[in-house]
Design a protein around this motif. Structure first.
Motif, PDB file in Angstrom:
ATOM      1  N   ASP A 111     -10.731  -5.226   5.459  1.00  0.00           N
ATOM      2  CA  ASP A 111     -11.076  -3.573   5.992  1.00  0.00           C
ATOM      3  C   ASP A 111     -12.277  -2.653   5.617  1.00  0.00           C
ATOM      4  O   ASP A 111     -13.178  -3.759   5.019  1.00  0.00           O
ATOM      5  CB  ASP A 111     -10.001  -2.800   4.643  1.00  0.00           C
ATOM      6  N   TRP A 132      -4.793  -4.418  12.192  1.00  0.00           N
ATOM      7  CA  TRP A 132      -3.609  -3.323  11.486  1.00  0.00           C
ATOM      8  C   TRP A 132      -3.910  -1.743  13.075  1.00  0.00           C
ATOM      9  O   TRP A 132      -5.616  -1.777  12.885  1.00  0.00           O
ATOM     10  CB  TRP A 132      -4.234  -2.835  10.119  1.00  0.00           C
ATOM     11  N   LYS A 183      -6.467  -9.130   4.535  1.00  0.00           N
ATOM     12  CA  LYS A 183      -6.615  -8.183   5.047  1.00  0.00           C
ATOM     13  C   LYS A 183      -8.052  -7.570   4.973  1.00  0.00           C
ATOM     14  O   LYS A 183      -8.526  -6.797   3.419  1.00  0.00           O
ATOM     15  CB  LYS A 183      -5.936  -7.306   4.619  1.00  0.00           C
ATOM     16  N   GLY A 204      -9.544   1.908   8.075  1.00  0.00           N
ATOM     17  CA  GLY A 204      -8.883   2.613   8.586  1.00  0.00           C
ATOM     18  C   GLY A 204      -7.915   3.214   9.071  1.00  0.00           C
ATOM     19  O   GLY A 204      -7.755   3.608   9.816  1.00  0.00           O
ATOM     20  N   GLY A 205      -7.258   1.750   9.567  1.00  0.00           N
ATOM     21  CA  GLY A 205      -6.410   2.106  10.090  1.00  0.00           C
ATOM     22  C   GLY A 205      -7.339   0.203  11.995  1.00  0.00           C
ATOM     23  O   GLY A 205      -7.587   0.181  11.109  1.00  0.00           O
ATOM     24  N   ASN A 264     -13.955   1.236   5.470  1.00  0.00           N
ATOM     25  CA  ASN A 264     -13.416   2.071   5.498  1.00  0.00           C
ATOM     26  C   ASN A 264     -13.903   3.275   5.649  1.00  0.00           C
ATOM     27  O   ASN A 264     -13.824   4.940   5.105  1.00  0.00           O
ATOM     28  CB  ASN A 264     -12.803   2.401   4.014  1.00  0.00           C
ATOM     29  N   ASP A 323      -3.343   3.417  10.883  1.00  0.00           N
ATOM     30  CA  ASP A 323      -2.919   4.138   9.507  1.00  0.00           C
ATOM     31  C   ASP A 323      -1.901   4.888   9.563  1.00  0.00           C
ATOM     32  O   ASP A 323      -1.422   5.554   8.718  1.00  0.00           O
ATOM     33  CB  ASP A 323      -4.065   4.824   8.594  1.00  0.00           C
ATOM     34  N   ASP A 350      -2.777  -5.121  -1.541  1.00  0.00           N
ATOM     35  CA  ASP A 350      -3.254  -3.973  -0.956  1.00  0.00           C
ATOM     36  C   ASP A 350      -4.020  -3.548  -2.300  1.00  0.00           C
ATOM     37  O   ASP A 350      -4.454  -4.263  -2.779  1.00  0.00           O
ATOM     38  CB  ASP A 350      -3.139  -3.241   0.262  1.00  0.00           C
ATOM     39  N   ASP A 351      -5.585  -2.528  -1.409  1.00  0.00           N
ATOM     40  CA  ASP A 351      -6.535  -2.267  -1.921  1.00  0.00           C
ATOM     41  C   ASP A 351      -6.214  -2.068  -3.573  1.00  0.00           C
ATOM     42  O   ASP A 351      -4.501  -1.599  -4.264  1.00  0.00           O
ATOM     43  CB  ASP A 351      -7.004  -1.017  -1.757  1.00  0.00           C
ATOM     44  N   TRP A 386      -6.068  -8.069   0.147  1.00  0.00           N
ATOM     45  CA  TRP A 386      -7.245  -7.104   0.515  1.00  0.00           C
ATOM     46  C   TRP A 386      -7.905  -7.153   0.084  1.00  0.00           C
ATOM     47  O   TRP A 386      -8.478  -7.499  -0.948  1.00  0.00           O
ATOM     48  CB  TRP A 386      -5.829  -5.301   0.503  1.00  0.00           C
ATOM     49  N   ARG A 392     -15.644   8.503   2.150  1.00  0.00           N
ATOM     50  CA  ARG A 392     -14.626   7.539   1.013  1.00  0.00           C
ATOM     51  C   ARG A 392     -14.982   7.425   0.100  1.00  0.00           C
ATOM     52  O   ARG A 392     -14.306   6.137  -0.660  1.00  0.00           O
ATOM     53  CB  ARG A 392     -14.056   6.642   1.747  1.00  0.00           C
ATOM     54  N   CYS A 401      -8.655  -4.680  10.072  1.00  0.00           N
ATOM     55  CA  CYS A 401      -8.801  -3.170   9.438  1.00  0.00           C
ATOM     56  C   CYS A 401      -9.937  -2.910   9.562  1.00  0.00           C
ATOM     57  O   CYS A 401     -10.450  -2.841   8.779  1.00  0.00           O
ATOM     58  CB  CYS A 401      -7.614  -3.270   8.120  1.00  0.00           C
ATOM     59  N   TRP A 440       0.264  -1.563  -0.276  1.00  0.00           N
ATOM     60  CA  TRP A 440       0.170  -0.393   0.009  1.00  0.00           C
ATOM     61  C   TRP A 440       0.731   1.532   0.637  1.00  0.00           C
ATOM     62  O   TRP A 440       0.601   2.139  -1.352  1.00  0.00           O
ATOM     63  CB  TRP A 440      -0.995  -0.588   0.371  1.00  0.00           C
TER      64      TRP A 440
HETATM   65  C1  DGJ Z   1      -6.875   1.855   4.829  1.00  0.00           C
HETATM   66  C2  DGJ Z   1      -5.979   0.440   5.207  1.00  0.00           C
HETATM   67  O1  DGJ Z   1      -6.185   1.453   6.856  1.00  0.00           O
HETATM   68  C3  DGJ Z   1      -4.756   1.250   4.461  1.00  0.00           C
HETATM   69  O2  DGJ Z   1      -4.122  -0.292   5.207  1.00  0.00           O
HETATM   70  C4  DGJ Z   1      -5.283   0.642   3.197  1.00  0.00           C
HETATM   71  O3  DGJ Z   1      -5.157  -0.947   3.272  1.00  0.00           O
HETATM   72  C5  DGJ Z   1      -6.365   1.280   2.204  1.00  0.00           C
HETATM   73  N1  DGJ Z   1      -7.445   1.362   3.659  1.00  0.00           N
HETATM   74  C6  DGJ Z   1      -6.690   0.361   1.111  1.00  0.00           C
HETATM   75  O4  DGJ Z   1      -7.590   1.490   0.577  1.00  0.00           O
END
Ligand code: DGJ
Length: 604
Positions: free
Chosen positions: A350, A417, A348, A400-401, A352, A420, A238-239, A283, A315, A398, A208
């Motif tokens: 996520d 995670w 992973k 957004g962290g 967000n 971020d 990742d993404d 991811w 987002r 995860c 990422w």
């Molecule tokens: C938020 C995550 O915390 C980041 O590490 C990364 O994976 C991004 N999203 C990707 O969109």
């Protein structure tokens, strides 16, 4: 081993039955408690509030320790006096959130890391929650916690029951460190499940911060190759690998491989990575959808939104109505296909955005108060099916962290995670706060590039390594931009982490300084449970001219034993290290870090 107790009560007025479930985990000193309400009456009942536990303490001038924060600044431990009346910590964001954590501690004024009484209460829940602490006129304290009540209303039909999230209660008469050890031991043993509860987790490199959305197969292979040479064991893509996902606005929901972007199919990429001796992880963000996606075009009603109103975007995305069975089934099928058609070792997971417009198109208007809780139950149901079907896949949570860092998610993903913000100095505070309730084995932490992408700060590579080692340890940077000496240093860090792994992941964690209040340096330590080895970590946060010596007293050693400190080759008694302490040489420059490893004579 645990003892269980079920207390059943019937309310003669309403005819409702309440069952209280208690689990007594003597070894970890934790009592679990959940509650179930059964409607055996002739009609329907509406639950306006569904709280899990109420703790009444009739004495004591208790203080509250809680973990407020924000994106990139999660779990900044705060301690304050209780005021008269009710204070409330809560999330209305549909997830446990960056802003608050579903965990609170009550401590007496004299309670420190090593001394005094404290009580913890932690929800095993990832949705909107509340913790209310009331200081009464009679100086008693009442703590009540459970599902956030403001958006909650549940229609309980005749014959149905409703189970409230479990709470983990613990007490320590030996200070905050003792309480943290109780939680860390309990979570490692009874919350985390599956293969990676005990097995060493692979050291990963995530692309990422190296590439963001802008990658090609060649770039990924280059990262993997360089990483493999250093001893890294897994590449995490990742993404940006799926649908039409080249930026935040498109593609979420379309979980098929973008072969054009990868210049071939995913299996051929994975095969090349596997040939380098590396595992492969990927991811996903299953709970979300972009308006610009095939999924949204086919099923716009699957997104949470209020009829007749423009939904609030976060987002550039909307949240799917995870409470709906067909949404769960679609995602299960998409992820089952992904995992069964490709040799993927890690996911992973996520999430967000915060939830807004929490309105489900399949619930009647009077049932909309159920949508938020049904969302999180749907997430759990999907994760349950996937983790059962793919027991060898390691899941990392995860949001957004660390926006959903809680025991609900830890039941499915033994690591999350942490934030971020990958800046090592900011991470000192984030990981410090997290350590009050959660084990180091749960904290996703990576070595990233400098200047740091979030803060712009530069720190020595050694410091970044020392901080990331107090977590799951991984890398998240473009190794091609490092010089040979830096790559070599990372290789050494990886060797060190592998050697220290059992101590770091299974040992006891000690906070030696207050990472928020002590501005000169931050120190923390690991000690194995049998006292045979210890690892001391120190980072200078604000170097001084004509500095006062950095002096720390170690913990968790055996007084009578003799320890060899490996770097300087000197011997100390356990008592000398714990009561006399250990003085470090003067550390100068920007954010220097040191580690000292102590081993008990006879245990090498
Ligand atoms: C938020 C995550 O915390 C980041 O590490 C990364 O994976 C991004 N999203 C990707 O969109």
């Amino acid at each position: 081993m645990a003892l269980s107790l079920v207390i059943q009560m019937r309310d003669p007025v309403t005819g409702l039955t309440l069952r209280l479930y208690y689990g007594v985990f003597e070894k970890e000193d934790v009592i679990t408690r959940s509650a179930e309400i059964l409607n055996e009456t002739a009609g329907t009942v509406q639950l306006h509030k569904a709280l899990s536990a109420c703790l009444d303490i009739p004495f004591g001038d208790w203080e509250l320790i809680h973990f407020p924060g924000r994106h990139c600044m999660e779990r900044q431990a705060e301690r304050r006096k209780l005021m008269d009346g009710i204070q409330k910590i809560s999330s209305r964001r549909g997830s446990s959130s960056h802003q608050h954590n579903p965990f609170a501690i009550l401590a007496l004024p004299e309670t420190s890391e090593d001394y005094g009484e404290c009580l913890g209460a932690m929800l095993v829940y990832s949705g909107s929650f509340q913790i209310e602490i009331e200081k009464t006129q009679m100086r008693a304290v009442r703590m009540v916690l459970g599902i956030q009540e403001e958006q909650f209303l549940w229609k309980l039909e005749r014959g149905e029951s409703f189970v409230m999230p479990e709470v983990l209660l613990s007490y320590s008469g030996r200070g905050l460190t003792g309480l943290s050890h109780n939680y860390a031991d309990f979570i490692r043993e009874h919350i985390c499940r599956g293969k990676y509860k005990k097995a060493r987790r692979p050291i990963l490199i995530n692309n990422w911060e190296a590439t963001y959305f802008d990658f090609t197969a060649e770039k990924l292979l280059d990262i993997a190759e360089k990483a493999g040479e250093l001893g890294i064991e897994m590449l995490v893509l990742d993404d940006g690998w799926f649908g039409r996902r080249d930026c935040e606005t498109d593609g979420l929901g379309d979980w098929y491989v973008n072969e054009e972007k990868l210049g071939g199919n995913l299996n051929s990429l994975i095969e090349k990575i596997n040939k380098m001796g590396m595992k492969f992880g990927i991811w996903v963000e299953p709970e979300m959808v972009n308006e610009d996606s095939d999924l949204y075009k086919a099923h716009p009603d699957w997104a949470l939104s209020v009829p007749g109103r423009e939904p609030v975007m976060g987002r550039c995305q909307l949240a799917l109505d995870m409470g709906r069975q067909e949404v769960q089934d679609y995602l299960y099928e998409a992820l089952r296909t992904l995992l069964s058609e490709h040799p993927i070792d890690y996911i992973k997971w996520d999430m967000n955005r915060n939830l807004s417009d929490i309105y489900s198109r399949v619930l009647a208007p009077e049932r909309q108060g159920e949508a938020g809780h049904r969302y999180i139950l749907g997430v759990y149901a999907l994760l349950e099916r996937l983790t059962e079907a793919f027991p060898d896949v390691l899941f990392e949570g995860c949001s957004g962290g660390g926006g959903r860092f809680d025991c609900g998610m830890l039941c499915y993903s033994p690591q999350i995670w942490c934030s971020d913000d990958t800046d090592a100095i900011a991470r000192l505070k984030i990981q410090y706060g997290t350590s009050f309730g959660y084990p180091v084995s749960a904290m996703g932490a990576h070595v990233s590039a400098c200047p740091n992408h979030q803060t712009g700060r530069s720190t020595p590579l050694r410091t970044r390594g020392v901080v990331a080692m107090s977590g799951t340890f991984g890398c998240e940077l473009d190794l091609a931009l490092l010089d040979e000496a830096e790559r070599q240093e990372i290789a050494e860090q990886i060797d060190q982490f592998k050697a220290y792994y059992p101590l770091i992941q299974w040992g006891d964690y000690y906070r030696l300084t207050d990472a928020i209040a002590d501005t000169y340096f931050t120190a923390w330590q690991f000690a194995s449970k049998d006292g045979a080895e210890a690892l001391l970590n120190v980072v200078v946060v604000s170097p001084q001219a004509n500095p006062t010596p950095i002096h720390v007293r170690l913990k968790g050693l055996r007084e009578e034993a003799v320890y060899l400190e490996k770097t300087e080759g000197k011997y100390y008694s356990g008592a000398a290290l714990m009561y006399g302490g250990f003085t470090l040489p003067i550390l100068k420059g920007d954010y220097p870090a040191v580690q000292y490893y102590f081993v008990k004579e006879g245990s090498e």
